[in-house]
Motif scaffolding. Structure first.
Motif, PDB file in Angstrom:
ATOM      1  N   GLY A  38       0.828  -1.201   0.000  1.00 13.63           N
ATOM      2  CA  GLY A  38       0.000   0.000   0.000  1.00 13.63           C
ATOM      3  C   GLY A  38       0.861   1.249   0.000  1.00 13.63           C
ATOM      4  O   GLY A  38       0.630   2.191  -0.766  1.00 13.63           O
ATOM      5  N   ARG A  39       1.914   1.229   0.812  1.00 12.53           N
ATOM      6  CA  ARG A  39       2.806   2.404   0.877  1.00 12.53           C
ATOM      7  C   ARG A  39       3.530   2.614  -0.450  1.00 12.53           C
ATOM      8  O   ARG A  39       3.921   3.709  -0.770  1.00 12.53           O
ATOM      9  N   LEU A  40       3.739   1.531  -1.204  1.00 16.32           N
ATOM     10  CA  LEU A  40       4.432   1.681  -2.489  1.00 16.32           C
ATOM     11  C   LEU A  40       3.453   2.062  -3.597  1.00 16.32           C
ATOM     12  O   LEU A  40       3.780   1.979  -4.783  1.00 16.32           O
ATOM     13  N   GLY A  41       2.249   2.425  -3.231  1.00 11.21           N
ATOM     14  CA  GLY A  41       1.312   2.939  -4.219  1.00 11.21           C
ATOM     15  C   GLY A  41       0.585   1.860  -5.000  1.00 11.21           C
ATOM     16  O   GLY A  41       0.160   2.088  -6.133  1.00 11.21           O
ATOM     17  N   ILE A  42       0.453   0.667  -4.421  1.00  8.96           N
ATOM     18  CA  ILE A  42      -0.343  -0.367  -5.084  1.00  8.96           C
ATOM     19  C   ILE A  42      -1.737  -0.290  -4.497  1.00  8.96           C
ATOM     20  O   ILE A  42      -1.912  -0.366  -3.275  1.00  8.96           O
ATOM     21  N   SER A  43      -2.718  -0.121  -5.367  1.00 14.54           N
ATOM     22  CA  SER A  43      -4.070  -0.043  -4.836  1.00 14.54           C
ATOM     23  C   SER A  43      -4.569  -1.461  -4.583  1.00 14.54           C
ATOM     24  O   SER A  43      -4.173  -2.407  -5.272  1.00 14.54           O
ATOM     25  N   ASN A  44      -5.412  -1.591  -3.614  1.00 12.96           N
ATOM     26  CA  ASN A  44      -6.004  -2.875  -3.273  1.00 12.96           C
ATOM     27  C   ASN A  44      -4.974  -3.946  -2.878  1.00 12.96           C
ATOM     28  O   ASN A  44      -5.011  -5.068  -3.397  1.00 12.96           O
ATOM     29  N   PRO A  45      -4.038  -3.610  -1.996  1.00  7.92           N
ATOM     30  CA  PRO A  45      -2.950  -4.555  -1.687  1.00  7.92           C
ATOM     31  C   PRO A  45      -3.439  -5.856  -1.064  1.00  7.92           C
ATOM     32  O   PRO A  45      -2.822  -6.899  -1.267  1.00  7.92           O
ATOM     33  N   GLU A  46      -4.541  -5.808  -0.331  1.00  9.79           N
ATOM     34  CA  GLU A  46      -5.047  -7.031   0.304  1.00  9.79           C
ATOM     35  C   GLU A  46      -5.343  -8.100  -0.741  1.00  9.79           C
ATOM     36  O   GLU A  46      -5.202  -9.296  -0.490  1.00  9.79           O
ATOM     37  N   GLU A  47      -5.793  -7.640  -1.898  1.00 12.83           N
ATOM     38  CA  GLU A  47      -6.133  -8.593  -2.949  1.00 12.83           C
ATOM     39  C   GLU A  47      -4.882  -8.998  -3.732  1.00 12.83           C
ATOM     40  O   GLU A  47      -4.716 -10.157  -4.096  1.00 12.83           O
ATOM     41  N   VAL A  48      -4.007  -8.013  -3.956  1.00 14.64           N
ATOM     42  CA  VAL A  48      -2.794  -8.282  -4.738  1.00 14.64           C
ATOM     43  C   VAL A  48      -1.927  -9.356  -4.080  1.00 14.64           C
ATOM     44  O   VAL A  48      -1.364 -10.201  -4.772  1.00 14.64           O
ATOM     45  N   ILE A  49      -1.847  -9.379  -2.752  1.00 17.82           N
ATOM     46  CA  ILE A  49      -0.957 -10.361  -2.121  1.00 17.82           C
ATOM     47  C   ILE A  49      -1.429 -11.788  -2.334  1.00 17.82           C
ATOM     48  O   ILE A  49      -0.663 -12.720  -2.163  1.00 17.82           O
ATOM     49  N   ARG A  50      -2.672 -11.968  -2.723  1.00 14.09           N
ATOM     50  CA  ARG A  50      -3.140 -13.338  -2.968  1.00 14.09           C
ATOM     51  C   ARG A  50      -2.920 -13.771  -4.411  1.00 14.09           C
ATOM     52  O   ARG A  50      -3.156 -14.913  -4.759  1.00 14.09           O
ATOM     53  N   ARG A  51      -2.456 -12.846  -5.259  1.00 13.06           N
ATOM     54  CA  ARG A  51      -2.283 -13.205  -6.668  1.00 13.06           C
ATOM     55  C   ARG A  51      -0.897 -13.796  -6.920  1.00 13.06           C
ATOM     56  O   ARG A  51       0.015 -13.646  -6.127  1.00 13.06           O
ATOM     57  N   TYR A  52      -0.791 -14.423  -8.098  1.00 11.14           N
ATOM     58  CA  TYR A  52       0.496 -14.973  -8.527  1.00 11.14           C
ATOM     59  C   TYR A  52       1.147 -13.991  -9.500  1.00 11.14           C
ATOM     60  O   TYR A  52       0.434 -13.216 -10.148  1.00 11.14           O
ATOM     61  N   PRO A  53       2.475 -14.059  -9.635  1.00 12.22           N
ATOM     62  CA  PRO A  53       3.162 -13.087 -10.498  1.00 12.22           C
ATOM     63  C   PRO A  53       2.560 -12.986 -11.910  1.00 12.22           C
ATOM     64  O   PRO A  53       2.479 -11.882 -12.454  1.00 12.22           O
TER      65      PRO A  53
END
Lengths: 410, 343
Positions: A224-239
């Motif tokens: 979130g601090r690095l400017g990624i919106s919706n980080p809670e969802e992003v951490i569950r994704r794969y590269p």
């Protein structure tokens, strides 16, 4: 290269960094060879440089000049068949604000376990290919969380213990008491063997899960601090579900997790398109102000150097040939190679053909004797063919390794 | 995933049609008399040959004969096995448990041992462990199975009298025969039935007979899996994400087991699946040398005696095994690798 040269370097290091600043890293006479079937590749031929605390240091040079080998040896990650054959790498991991000089450690003389503690915590690295740098079958969250799990277990267990003490949640009674004991153990020694065994016991596994959950929530907060919106969802994704720019931010997040004192960016922006490159560079600049103290930027792009660096080292074929502050280097390059490099950059007002450097980069199995640049150098004279020129001070904080430097115009 | 499995099972029909036409066609290259000869046991019956050919319609056109076979199979009749002197279906349930039991022990050992050896020798590349395990792999791979089996039998049965050949000892077989009320044969596998009946004597006796064939099977087959695992692991260890993990401060254990090994397992799953599928057919050498009459032994006998119903039944069975194995492999792929989606 001899001991007196190293001493020389240290003296200069003090002067370069200016009043009050400590060096964060001093490389002295670093020699790295690769033992291949074709012969010994002399990748680093006695590299000495000092990176002052609190600045962005750029390291430039053509591909194959040893930039990447240099940073890998900083991290203790030189791969087979490469070997560090000599020199010193003094790193100052402590907080810069203390009174008196900070204790330095020679990274080359530390055991692997020490390097493991330093890596990702005090020194960390951003890689050039975010695509390849991420493990394809682990979620982004797991990969960022690893940084916390490797270095912040102590802190996190204390927090979990505090949370358990505060009450709430489903865990009650004896299980809670046991979990608190586990937190106590890991707060004292995160690598305790007991933990590895206990982590497999069904109910006690919950402790590990809590630790992981804590690390994941820290990761989400960091993203979130690095400017990624919706980080809670992003951490569950794969590269493979993420865009190139996103992946880049993830790689940066992994490196920043533990707020390192030295961040190494190895060609971090080289393969990006211009808009993303600008974004990432801005991000790094911003982080430099808040999160990290020093940045070592490896690049072959002189534009990026001019925009972001405070001080620059120029490398050629395994040697550093010139070090200066960024303005000085661009205004008044003294080494013929630096000058040729600068001339090779296309300019808006250019009318004639683009200049290039005659000849090719030497084969490092059998490099030219003396100054490795002499076969391509317009100024080359007799001594250049025999003995490598020592670094000499030419102006304030401006050091050049050349017998016949380009005329001083400063 | 449900629709995916259903679709794959639907394709099974085409696979079975394809292989059965192929095998049937090959068998048709034998003359009608040659195929009828399988039913003749005495010289006197030889003059009945033309009559036999006519009764069974062995000189009919290919498609009529094939159609007749398909009709029978659809009606649930796989035919009569000459070798077993029983209907094919009944004989199958006699021989299959023997092969299955061997693989029940051999397959997990092969997979576990192959992955472990491959991982270790990749991590300790060019170390003594690596050299030793590679020598072991080459020996296992290139030694003829029957020779290795014979040597084991000679040493451990001939000299030490430890591990006898066969499926079950005479005493135990007698015991089972005399106690039909207290010992029921649920699966046909000696050890499994022994455990299910709570009869440790039978289970241990079955196990004693399994030691040598399982050892042979594991040593001969593990080499392939180990080499795939080793090369996969070496490749993964050279990838950039491994350096990233190290740069984060990962210890060797995490790098090897959590990062590299999981990625390296993807090709290994394919090979392991194929190996398991192949071994369902039974290893002829192992079954003949250790006198275990299973699928391999039955197939070999049937092939030499041109026992057509068995050969055709076997090709249906193998088609089924391979389709199901590939299905399981694909599902495992998707479980390991998030980039793969089952569609």
């Amino acid at each position: 290269m001899s001991a007196d040269m190293a001493g020389d370097d240290r003296r200069d290091g003090r002067r370069e960094t200016g009043a009050g600043a400590h060096p964060i890293l001093e490389a002295k006479d670093l020699v790295v060879n690769f033992y291949t079937y074709e012969g010994v590749v002399k990748a680093l031929n006695g590299v000495s440089l000092t990176i002052p605390h609190g600045i962005t240091f750029g390291l430039v040079g053509e591909s194959g000049c040893g930039k990447s080998v240099f940073v890998r040896s900083l991290m203790g990650l030189v791969q087979e068949p490469g070997r560090i054959d000599g020199g010193e790498l003094i790193f100052y991991p402590g907080p810069p604000s203390g009174d008196g000089p900070v204790q330095g450690v020679d990274l080359l003389r530390q055991p692997e376990s020490y390097l493991q503690r330093i890596r990702g915590d005090r020194i960390s690295m951003i890689f050039q290919e975010p695509n390849a740098a991420l493990n394809p079958i682990m979620t982004v969250g797991e990969q960022v969380a690893e940084s916390f799990l490797f270095h912040r277990v102590r802190e996190m267990s204390e927090k979990i213990a505090a949370d358990l003490g505060a009450g709430g949640g489903r865990t009650t009674g004896p299980v809670k008491a046991v979990l608190r004991v586990l937190c106590g153990i890991s707060a004292r020694n995160p690598h305790a063997r007991v933990l590895r065994v206990l982590n497999r016991v069904p109910v006690l596994k919950r402790w590990r899960r809590r630790l992981l959950r804590e690390a994941l929530s820290r990761s989400a907060e960091l993203l979130g601090r690095l400017g990624i919106s919706n980080p809670e969802e992003v951490i569950r994704r794969y590269p493979h579900n993420l865009s190139g720019g996103m992946k880049h931010r993830i790689v940066i997040a992994m490196a920043l997790a533990c707020k390192p004192v030295l961040l190494i960016a190895d060609e971090a922006t080289s393969n990006l398109d211009v808009t993303i490159q600008a974004q990432i560079l801005d991000l790094l600049k911003g982080l430099k102000e808040t999160e990290i103290s020093s940045v070592l930027l490896i690049t072959h792009d002189l534009g990026v150097v001019a925009e972001t660096c405070d001080r620059v080292g120029v490398m050629y074929a395994g040697n550093v040939c010139e070090i200066a502050n960024v303005g000085e280097l661009f205004r008044n390059p003294r080494h013929p190679y630096t000058q040729a490099l600068l001339n090779a950059v296309p300019k808006m007002a250019q009318t004639g053909p683009l200049e290039s450097i005659e000849g090719t980069v030497p084969n490092l199995v059998d490099p030219p004797p003396g100054c490795r640049f002499h076969p391509r150098c317009p100024n080359a004279g007799e001594p250049c063919r025999e003995v490598f020129p020592e670094m000499r001070e030419m102006g304030v904080g401006h050091r050049v390794a050349c017998y016949f430097p380009v005329e001083d115009i400063g | 995933m449900g629709p995916f499995i259903l679709r794959r099972l639907f394709f099974l029909i085409f696979v079975l049609f394809g292989v059965s036409v192929l095998i049937f066609g090959i068998l048709m290259s034998f003359s009608p008399e040659r195929r009828a000869a399988a039913y003749i046991t005495t010289p006197q019956q030889a003059k009945d040959l033309p009559r036999l050919v006519r009764t069974y319609g062995l000189d009919d056109p290919f498609y009529i004969q094939y159609g007749r076979w398909v009709g029978e199979v659809a009606a649930g009749n796989l035919g009569w096995s000459l070798v077993a002197a029983q209907p094919v279906w009944t004989a199958f349930w006699m021989y299959f448990p023997v092969t299955l039991e061997l693989n029940l022990y051999a397959a997990p050992l092969i997979i576990w041992f192959g992955i472990w050896l491959g991982t270790r020798s990749a991590i300790h590349r060019d170390d003594w462990f690596d050299h030793l395990s590679r020598v072991f792999a080459i020996i296992g791979w290139s030694l003829p199975t029957f020779l290795f089996a014979l040597v084991l039998l000679m040493v451990f049965y001939g000299y030490f009298r430890m591990f006898p050949p066969g499926i079950i000892g005479d005493e135990t077989a007698l015991y089972i025969m005399n106690h039909p009320e207290s010992f029921s044969r649920y699966t046909g596998m000696v050890t499994v039935d022994g455990i299910l009946n709570g009869n440790w004597r039978v289970a241990l006796d079955g196990l004693r007979h399994l030691v040598l064939p399982v050892t042979t099977q594991v040593i001969v087959v593990v080499a392939l899996l180990m080499r795939v695992m080793r090369s996969g692991m070496i490749e993964e260890l050279s990838k950039d994400y491994v350096i990233t993990a190290r740069a984060k401060g990962a210890d060797d254990r995490t790098v090897h087991l959590r990062h590299a090994r999981k990625n390296a397992l993807i090709p290994v799953v394919t090979v392991a699946g194929q190996l398991v599928a192949f071994s369902m057919e039974g290893s002829i050498a192992v079954e003949v040398v250790f006198n275990r009459q299973g699928m391999g032994w039955w197939l070999a006998e049937s092939a030499t005696q041109l026992d057509m119903p068995v050969l055709m039944g076997m090709c249906l069975f193998m088609g089924l095994v391979f389709v199901i194995t590939n299905l399981v492999i694909d599902i495992l792929y998707a479980a390991i690798d998030p980039r793969i989606r089952l569609v």
